[in-house]
Enzyme design. Sequence first.
Site, PDB file in Angstrom:
ATOM      1  N   ARG A   1       0.938  -1.250   0.102  1.00 50.17           N
ATOM      2  CA  ARG A   1      -0.029   0.120   0.025  1.00 50.17           C
ATOM      3  C   ARG A   1       0.850   1.274   0.107  1.00 50.17           C
ATOM      4  O   ARG A   1       0.551   2.248  -0.559  1.00 50.17           O
ATOM      5  CB  ARG A   1      -0.871  -0.174   0.986  1.00 50.17           C
ATOM      6  CG  ARG A   1      -2.016  -1.054   0.917  1.00 50.17           C
ATOM      7  CD  ARG A   1      -3.075  -0.824   1.937  1.00 50.17           C
ATOM      8  NE  ARG A   1      -2.909  -1.246   3.350  1.00 50.17           N
ATOM      9  CZ  ARG A   1      -3.090  -2.553   3.621  1.00 50.17           C
ATOM     10  NH1 ARG A   1      -4.171  -3.314   3.021  1.00 50.17           N
ATOM     11  NH2 ARG A   1      -2.898  -2.821   5.029  1.00 50.17           N
TER      12      ARG A   1
ATOM     13  N   ASP B   1     -15.371  -4.928  -5.345  1.00 51.20           N
ATOM     14  CA  ASP B   1     -15.520  -6.072  -4.341  1.00 51.20           C
ATOM     15  C   ASP B   1     -16.926  -6.791  -4.344  1.00 51.20           C
ATOM     16  O   ASP B   1     -17.815  -5.867  -4.671  1.00 51.20           O
ATOM     17  CB  ASP B   1     -14.951  -5.730  -2.991  1.00 51.20           C
ATOM     18  CG  ASP B   1     -14.498  -6.883  -2.206  1.00 51.20           C
ATOM     19  OD1 ASP B   1     -13.482  -7.008  -2.303  1.00 51.20           O
ATOM     20  OD2 ASP B   1     -15.212  -7.640  -1.585  1.00 51.20           O
TER      21      ASP B   1
ATOM     22  N   ASN C   1     -18.756  -9.084  -9.126  1.00 49.84           N
ATOM     23  CA  ASN C   1     -17.861 -10.066  -9.308  1.00 49.84           C
ATOM     24  C   ASN C   1     -16.648  -9.526 -10.238  1.00 49.84           C
ATOM     25  O   ASN C   1     -17.244  -9.318 -11.238  1.00 49.84           O
ATOM     26  CB  ASN C   1     -18.726 -11.453  -9.775  1.00 49.84           C
ATOM     27  CG  ASN C   1     -17.719 -12.446 -10.158  1.00 49.84           C
ATOM     28  OD1 ASN C   1     -16.669 -12.324 -10.580  1.00 49.84           O
ATOM     29  ND2 ASN C   1     -18.381 -13.481  -9.902  1.00 49.84           N
TER      30      ASN C   1
ATOM     31  N   ASP D   1      -5.477  -8.003  -6.273  1.00 42.77           N
ATOM     32  CA  ASP D   1      -5.184  -8.471  -5.123  1.00 42.77           C
ATOM     33  C   ASP D   1      -6.321  -9.817  -4.555  1.00 42.77           C
ATOM     34  O   ASP D   1      -7.037  -9.663  -3.646  1.00 42.77           O
ATOM     35  CB  ASP D   1      -5.146  -7.660  -3.893  1.00 42.77           C
ATOM     36  CG  ASP D   1      -4.608  -8.302  -2.432  1.00 42.77           C
ATOM     37  OD1 ASP D   1      -4.143  -9.215  -2.430  1.00 42.77           O
ATOM     38  OD2 ASP D   1      -4.872  -7.735  -1.440  1.00 42.77           O
TER      39      ASP D   1
ATOM     40  N   CYS E   1      -1.724 -14.591  -2.541  1.00 46.09           N
ATOM     41  CA  CYS E   1      -1.568 -15.025  -1.310  1.00 46.09           C
ATOM     42  C   CYS E   1      -1.466 -16.549  -0.928  1.00 46.09           C
ATOM     43  O   CYS E   1      -1.551 -16.952   0.264  1.00 46.09           O
ATOM     44  CB  CYS E   1      -2.420 -14.298  -0.212  1.00 46.09           C
ATOM     45  SG  CYS E   1      -4.047 -14.539  -0.735  1.00 46.09           S
TER      46      CYS E   1
HETATM   47  N1  SAH Z   1      -6.936  -5.684  -1.381  1.00 46.11           N
HETATM   48  C1  SAH Z   1      -7.401  -5.811   0.046  1.00 46.11           C
HETATM   49  C2  SAH Z   1      -7.705  -7.478   0.331  1.00 46.11           C
HETATM   50  C3  SAH Z   1      -8.243  -8.334  -0.538  1.00 46.11           C
HETATM   51  S1  SAH Z   1      -8.997  -9.897   0.052  1.00 46.11           S
HETATM   52  C4  SAH Z   1      -6.762  -5.303   1.259  1.00 46.11           C
HETATM   53  O1  SAH Z   1      -5.471  -4.532   0.830  1.00 46.11           O
HETATM   54  O2  SAH Z   1      -7.399  -5.090   2.182  1.00 46.11           O
HETATM   55  C5  SAH Z   1      -9.881 -10.268  -1.349  1.00 46.11           C
HETATM   56  C6  SAH Z   1     -11.116  -9.734  -1.425  1.00 46.11           C
HETATM   57  O3  SAH Z   1     -11.686 -10.211  -2.631  1.00 46.11           O
HETATM   58  C7  SAH Z   1     -11.967  -9.914  -0.191  1.00 46.11           C
HETATM   59  O4  SAH Z   1     -12.652  -8.757   0.044  1.00 46.11           O
HETATM   60  C8  SAH Z   1     -13.424 -10.467  -1.173  1.00 46.11           C
HETATM   61  O5  SAH Z   1     -14.680 -10.020  -0.611  1.00 46.11           O
HETATM   62  C9  SAH Z   1     -13.170 -10.526  -2.435  1.00 46.11           C
HETATM   63  N2  SAH Z   1     -13.418 -11.268  -3.494  1.00 46.11           N
HETATM   64  C10 SAH Z   1     -13.486 -12.520  -3.456  1.00 46.11           C
HETATM   65  N3  SAH Z   1     -13.522 -13.168  -4.786  1.00 46.11           N
HETATM   66  C11 SAH Z   1     -14.463 -11.909  -5.463  1.00 46.11           C
HETATM   67  C12 SAH Z   1     -15.063 -11.888  -6.557  1.00 46.11           C
HETATM   68  N4  SAH Z   1     -15.218 -12.941  -7.251  1.00 46.11           N
HETATM   69  N5  SAH Z   1     -15.492 -10.739  -7.122  1.00 46.11           N
HETATM   70  C13 SAH Z   1     -15.275  -9.759  -6.204  1.00 46.11           C
HETATM   71  N6  SAH Z   1     -14.914  -9.788  -5.167  1.00 46.11           N
HETATM   72  C14 SAH Z   1     -14.210 -10.830  -4.771  1.00 46.11           C
END
Ligand code: SAH
Length: 413
Positions: free
Chosen positions: A230, A268, A295, A316, A356
């Site tokens: 970040r 998200d 999505n 991410d 991750c």
């Molecule tokens: N970048 C964030 C962490 C991401 S964690 C940070 O720095 O805080 C992964 C995220 O992906 C979660 O919030 C989850 O809700 C979302 N997620 C998982 N599958 C998804 C999809 N198919 N479409 C949209 N969001 C999704």
Amino acid sequence: MRPDKRPRGPRRPESTPPSGPPTPGLAQLNERATSLWRRGQAWFYADDLMRPVHAAELVRVVDAEGRPCGLAVTSPASKLALRACGPWDGDAIPDREAFFSTRLAAAIERRAGMLGPRDGARLVHGEADDLPGLVVDRYGSVLVLQVTSQFVESSLDAIVPFLAERLDAETVIARNDVAVRKLEGLPQEVRLLHGARKEQVEIDENGLAHLVEPFTGHKTGFYLDQRPARAMVRELSKGRSVLDLFSYQGAFSLSALKGGASSATAVDQSARALELAQLGAQKNGLTGLTTERANVFDYLRSLRETDRRFDLIVLDPPAFAKSRRELDGALRGYRDLNRQAMRLLAPHGWLVTCSCSHHMTPPMFEDMARQASGGLPFKMALHQRIGAGSDHPVWLSMPESEYLKTLVLRRMD
Ligand code: SAH
């Protein structure tokens, strides 16, 4: 990391099952396990030991010749019978209070520079702090524990009062809703361990306020591990349009806006996460945030029909490979997603791409990015590799503890 699998290492030759009666407080490694221990191996199976383990307890470990090696925690319920937890002077077994107060104090001391009154930091990172089965995250006056071993679970009466007093915590919570607990026969639960229930807490990260919901948020409430990435996004964002895919509560978007981004779009599937992103923007006096509940795969498809391009994209996603068996499919998933993101980059645009998945090694992830960029009408350059912050140390002898990989790539024009 799932404690049902031993990290990569030498192949396991056939071994004989443990024999003889269990000896409370003592575990003896067989010859092969002795040499693995000497090389820094931290996890051992029942058949690495000369005798069956007795209970979920702290034990002295001796090698095949009977020479002392250090302390470990045993578990009769799990496939992983023994996990190393560092040296200890003398040959007695410390009581739980002495063991945990010493190890916890050392872990806190290691993060001494990260403990302002409103800071978020991981204070205990399992094996890397010689505390297998325990994670402790701190969000200001709130501590969130994640317990994944029977021994730690049965020692909470020693751990919680020590932490609460040492860190002046108002609230201590157990976020024990992780699937890996099933391997130790432990229940899934979220529970208040000390103090008053607190639904929301504000933390400071590099001068930005983030709202954390420790009872209900993902993981222990926040993705503390992405702090360095970040900071990098903030540095790169001035005057740029930013797309933050899988944004959770928009911590990357807020960092970008703080760094002077002209706009940030956080995408998200979680409505609550996006609400927190908007609240976070207000709290920090930042404008230019758009949130899209969608999505990501559909969202990217819908962008394909437009000519929208972004100067900086953060990708991410959650871990695609939850096991080694899922790795091939996961690699394809990462590759497609990364290629789509690269196509959306404006000239000279940046892609900050993350994985991750414990099972995806850093070289595998880099190879994936290379393949994703193949066939595009521009070249991509690798500018930087970033990992989790220094409060999530990687234990060199345990390569899987390097689970977070972030590559900073740039479209070359
Ligand atoms: N970048 C964030 C962490 C991401 S964690 C940070 O720095 O805080 C992964 C995220 O992906 C979660 O919030 C989850 O809700 C979302 N997620 C998982 N599958 C998804 C999809 N198919 N479409 C949209 N969001 C999704």
